[in-house]
Design a protein around this motif. Structure first.
Motif, PDB file in Angstrom:
ATOM      1  N   GLY A   1       0.814  -1.209   0.000  1.00  0.00           N
ATOM      2  CA  GLY A   1       0.000   0.000   0.000  1.00  0.00           C
ATOM      3  C   GLY A   1       0.847   1.258   0.000  1.00  0.00           C
ATOM      4  N   ILE A   2       1.896   1.264   0.829  1.00  0.00           N
ATOM      5  CA  ILE A   2       2.811   2.414   0.860  1.00  0.00           C
ATOM      6  C   ILE A   2       3.457   2.610  -0.514  1.00  0.00           C
ATOM      7  CG2 ILE A   2       4.960   3.290   1.854  1.00  0.00           C
ATOM      8  CD1 ILE A   2       4.179   1.832   4.452  1.00  0.00           C
ATOM      9  N   PHE A   3       3.887   1.513  -1.122  1.00  0.00           N
ATOM     10  CA  PHE A   3       4.523   1.576  -2.446  1.00  0.00           C
ATOM     11  C   PHE A   3       3.592   2.221  -3.470  1.00  0.00           C
ATOM     12  CE2 PHE A   3       4.964  -0.216  -6.670  1.00  0.00           C
ATOM     13  CZ  PHE A   3       6.305  -0.023  -6.953  1.00  0.00           C
ATOM     14  N   LEU A   4       2.363   1.721  -3.556  1.00  0.00           N
ATOM     15  CA  LEU A   4       1.434   2.227  -4.573  1.00  0.00           C
ATOM     16  C   LEU A   4       1.115   3.699  -4.360  1.00  0.00           C
ATOM     17  CD1 LEU A   4      -0.998  -0.825  -4.792  1.00  0.00           C
ATOM     18  CD2 LEU A   4       0.627  -0.078  -6.544  1.00  0.00           C
ATOM     19  N   ILE A   5       0.884   4.087  -3.121  1.00  0.00           N
ATOM     20  CA  ILE A   5       0.544   5.487  -2.847  1.00  0.00           C
ATOM     21  C   ILE A   5       1.720   6.400  -3.133  1.00  0.00           C
ATOM     22  CG2 ILE A   5      -0.096   7.114  -1.023  1.00  0.00           C
ATOM     23  CD1 ILE A   5      -1.675   4.825   0.272  1.00  0.00           C
ATOM     24  N   TRP A   6       2.913   6.021  -2.683  1.00  0.00           N
ATOM     25  CA  TRP A   6       4.111   6.855  -2.882  1.00  0.00           C
ATOM     26  C   TRP A   6       4.443   7.004  -4.365  1.00  0.00           C
ATOM     27  CZ3 TRP A   6       7.742   9.294   0.448  1.00  0.00           C
ATOM     28  CH2 TRP A   6       8.936   9.683  -0.164  1.00  0.00           C
ATOM     29  N   VAL A   7       4.576   5.868  -5.055  1.00  0.00           N
ATOM     30  CA  VAL A   7       5.032   5.895  -6.449  1.00  0.00           C
ATOM     31  C   VAL A   7       4.048   6.646  -7.342  1.00  0.00           C
ATOM     32  CG1 VAL A   7       5.459   4.469  -8.486  1.00  0.00           C
ATOM     33  CG2 VAL A   7       6.453   3.823  -6.291  1.00  0.00           C
ATOM     34  N   PHE A   8       2.772   6.330  -7.217  1.00  0.00           N
ATOM     35  CA  PHE A   8       1.823   6.876  -8.188  1.00  0.00           C
ATOM     36  C   PHE A   8       1.289   8.243  -7.779  1.00  0.00           C
ATOM     37  CE2 PHE A   8       1.928   2.368  -9.225  1.00  0.00           C
ATOM     38  CZ  PHE A   8       2.193   2.466 -10.584  1.00  0.00           C
ATOM     39  N   SER A   9       1.349   8.593  -6.507  1.00  0.00           N
ATOM     40  CA  SER A   9       1.043   9.978  -6.138  1.00  0.00           C
ATOM     41  C   SER A   9       2.122  10.909  -6.679  1.00  0.00           C
ATOM     42  CB  SER A   9       0.938  10.119  -4.615  1.00  0.00           C
ATOM     43  OG  SER A   9      -0.166   9.415  -4.114  1.00  0.00           O
ATOM     44  N   LEU A  10       3.390  10.513  -6.510  1.00  0.00           N
ATOM     45  CA  LEU A  10       4.476  11.326  -7.060  1.00  0.00           C
ATOM     46  C   LEU A  10       4.472  11.298  -8.581  1.00  0.00           C
ATOM     47  CD1 LEU A  10       7.414  10.592  -4.581  1.00  0.00           C
ATOM     48  CD2 LEU A  10       6.080  12.685  -4.824  1.00  0.00           C
ATOM     49  N   ARG A  11       4.110  10.153  -9.154  1.00  0.00           N
ATOM     50  CA  ARG A  11       4.004  10.084 -10.615  1.00  0.00           C
ATOM     51  C   ARG A  11       2.965  11.085 -11.113  1.00  0.00           C
ATOM     52  NH1 ARG A  11       4.449   6.249 -14.901  1.00  0.00           N
ATOM     53  NH2 ARG A  11       3.853   7.383 -16.787  1.00  0.00           N
ATOM     54  N   PHE A  12       1.844  11.188 -10.398  1.00  0.00           N
ATOM     55  CA  PHE A  12       0.809  12.152 -10.763  1.00  0.00           C
ATOM     56  C   PHE A  12       1.367  13.578 -10.745  1.00  0.00           C
ATOM     57  CE2 PHE A  12      -2.929  14.782 -10.309  1.00  0.00           C
ATOM     58  CZ  PHE A  12      -3.897  14.126 -11.048  1.00  0.00           C
ATOM     59  N   VAL A  13       2.202  13.862  -9.732  1.00  0.00           N
ATOM     60  CA  VAL A  13       2.794  15.198  -9.610  1.00  0.00           C
ATOM     61  C   VAL A  13       3.835  15.432 -10.691  1.00  0.00           C
ATOM     62  CG1 VAL A  13       4.175  16.703  -8.142  1.00  0.00           C
ATOM     63  CG2 VAL A  13       2.336  15.330  -7.142  1.00  0.00           C
ATOM     64  N   TRP A  14       4.737  14.467 -10.886  1.00  0.00           N
ATOM     65  CA  TRP A  14       5.825  14.669 -11.854  1.00  0.00           C
ATOM     66  C   TRP A  14       5.306  14.842 -13.282  1.00  0.00           C
ATOM     67  CZ3 TRP A  14       8.721  16.357  -8.622  1.00  0.00           C
ATOM     68  CH2 TRP A  14       9.296  15.666  -7.561  1.00  0.00           C
ATOM     69  N   GLU A  15       4.125  14.281 -13.578  1.00  0.00           N
ATOM     70  CA  GLU A  15       3.583  14.412 -14.930  1.00  0.00           C
ATOM     71  C   GLU A  15       3.304  15.873 -15.297  1.00  0.00           C
ATOM     72  OE1 GLU A  15       3.108  12.198 -17.395  1.00  0.00           O
ATOM     73  OE2 GLU A  15       4.097  10.676 -16.164  1.00  0.00           O
ATOM     74  N   PHE A  16       3.069  16.716 -14.291  1.00  0.00           N
ATOM     75  CA  PHE A  16       2.857  18.135 -14.587  1.00  0.00           C
ATOM     76  C   PHE A  16       4.131  18.792 -15.113  1.00  0.00           C
ATOM     77  CE2 PHE A  16      -0.642  17.648 -11.406  1.00  0.00           C
ATOM     78  CZ  PHE A  16      -1.679  18.072 -12.221  1.00  0.00           C
ATOM     79  N   PHE A  17       5.279  18.190 -14.826  1.00  0.00           N
ATOM     80  CA  PHE A  17       6.563  18.749 -15.266  1.00  0.00           C
ATOM     81  C   PHE A  17       7.072  18.089 -16.542  1.00  0.00           C
ATOM     82  CE2 PHE A  17       6.250  19.355 -10.709  1.00  0.00           C
ATOM     83  CZ  PHE A  17       6.712  20.645 -10.523  1.00  0.00           C
ATOM     84  N   LYS A  18       6.377  17.064 -17.043  1.00  0.00           N
ATOM     85  CA  LYS A  18       6.850  16.298 -18.199  1.00  0.00           C
ATOM     86  C   LYS A  18       6.221  16.767 -19.505  1.00  0.00           C
ATOM     87  CE  LYS A  18       7.606  11.708 -16.129  1.00  0.00           C
ATOM     88  NZ  LYS A  18       7.128  10.304 -16.199  1.00  0.00           N
ATOM     89  N   GLU A  19       6.945  16.478 -20.578  1.00  0.00           N
ATOM     90  CA  GLU A  19       6.342  16.580 -21.899  1.00  0.00           C
ATOM     91  C   GLU A  19       5.449  15.358 -22.104  1.00  0.00           C
ATOM     92  OE1 GLU A  19       6.390  18.936 -23.928  1.00  0.00           O
ATOM     93  OE2 GLU A  19       8.194  20.154 -23.628  1.00  0.00           O
ATOM     94  N   ASN A  20       4.323  15.545 -22.779  1.00  0.00           N
ATOM     95  CA  ASN A  20       3.425  14.420 -23.043  1.00  0.00           C
ATOM     96  C   ASN A  20       4.095  13.407 -23.963  1.00  0.00           C
ATOM     97  OD1 ASN A  20       1.262  15.381 -21.487  1.00  0.00           O
ATOM     98  ND2 ASN A  20       0.539  16.680 -23.167  1.00  0.00           N
TER      99      ASN A  20
END
Length: 336
Positions: A213-232
């Motif tokens: 549970g910790i893994f999924l929340i950490w990885v994909f919450s940050l992934r959601f955030v980092w996508e705002f800084f990425k090119e599509n």
């Protein structure tokens, strides 16, 4: 004047004939090898059969590669299933989706945990995915660093002093950009260290599924955030409020929350609530009956027996505590 990092690393290390050895492939394999060394240590510490690590390695490799490959075309290029289905399984193997890899890993580990040998040695599905979470986080750190060596999956233009200029990329303008590969790589590395510490400290007390549970929340919450800084990654994402990586991260975050919340909301914790509801209902019944005419009143002993007979198993200590509560309250009130 700001000085940015000029990134001009050749993705190829050397060639063996016409076959190139690339940094990405080397880092991908290194993540798996180090991860399995870590799993061997975990199996030895928890006295699980070391021979099972070979089956676990094969499961992880197949689940990761097949899930990531199929996931990429399912989420980003679905037309390939109709136009060129063989292109999905034939070289070159460009295009891997981390969300597809997670699905492939979970499916593979579920099959692994259903083996008779796994069940006989206590390797339940939740037990396995908890330990694999450490390995997956470590592998993610190596894979994202491999993306940096490939000069791919980078961020949007920025003026931060640690920005990279990716000279070898010709799809986007060569201006200073967020090194989002490093952001995600460091995030995964921190998670791997944190999960390993958690396993070392709390593996005997933690409820199964906590680490996953910790893994999924950490990885994909940050992934959601980092996508705002990425090119599509693909053109159709340009018209979306949230890109595909963010949309696919939401179910993973919810799954992680479910795994954590189930540790706090357990059936045993609902027994006191059920006792209160039951006692209130029965007491109301007795109070109501006491207001009836004498000819209609049931025998008081019968009412007491009803309360006793309908009590939930294990409720006797709670009832005795409730009976003692008025005396305790009167004692406490004497000090106020």
């Amino acid at each position: 004047m700001l000085h940015y990092i000029i990134w001009n690393v050749d993705p190829e290390i050397f060639r063996i004939g016409s076959w190139p050895v690339r940094w990405y492939g080397l880092l991908f394999a290194t993540g798996f090898l180090l991860g399995m060394q870590l799993m061997t240590h975990i199996f030895r510490t928890e006295q699980k059969p070391l021979a099972d690590t070979d089956s676990l390695l094969m499961t992880m490799v197949l689940g990761t590669v097949l899930g990531a490959r199929i996931g990429h075309f399912l989420f980003y290029e679905p037309a390939m299933f109709i136009n060129d289905p063989l292109g999905i399984i034939t070289p070159p193997y460009g295009g891997l989706a981390s969300h597809g890899a997670i699905i492939g890993i979970l499916l593979g580990l579920w099959i692994y945990s259903r083996r008779a040998a796994s069940q006989a040695t206590g390797q339940s599905f939740l037990w396995v995915i908890d330990r694999i979470s450490i390995v997956a986080a470590l592998g993610g750190a190596f894979i994202r660093f491999g993306n940096l060596m490939n000069s791919e999956i980078f961020g949007k233009p920025t003026t931060v002093p640690w920005a990279f200029v990716f000279v070898r990329d010709h799809e986007f303008s060569q201006v200073p950009r967020h090194p989002t590969q490093l952001y995600e790589s460091l995030s995964c590395l921190i998670l791997a260290i944190g999960l390993y510490w958690f396993w070392r400290t709390y593996r005997n007390q933690a409820v199964p599924g906590t680490m996953a549970g910790i893994f999924l929340i950490w990885v994909f919450s940050l992934r959601f955030v980092w996508e705002f800084f990425k090119e599509n990654q693909v053109a159709f994402e340009d018209s979306m409020s949230f890109n595909m990586g963010q949309l696919l991260s939401i179910p993973a975050i919810l799954l992680g929350l479910i795994l954590l919340l189930r540790n706090f909301i357990r059936p045993a914790s609902l027994i006191p609530v059920a006792l209160v509801i039951q006692s209130s209902s029965l007491c109301y019944q007795c109070d109501y009956q006491s207001a009836l005419p004498a000819s209609s009143k049931p025998n008081s002993e019968r009412c007491k027996n009803t309360l006793s007979d309908k009590a939930l198993p294990g409720s006797r200590p709670v009832q005795e505590y409730i009976a003692r509560a008025p005396k305790q309250l009167s004692t406490v009130s004497s000090f106020t």
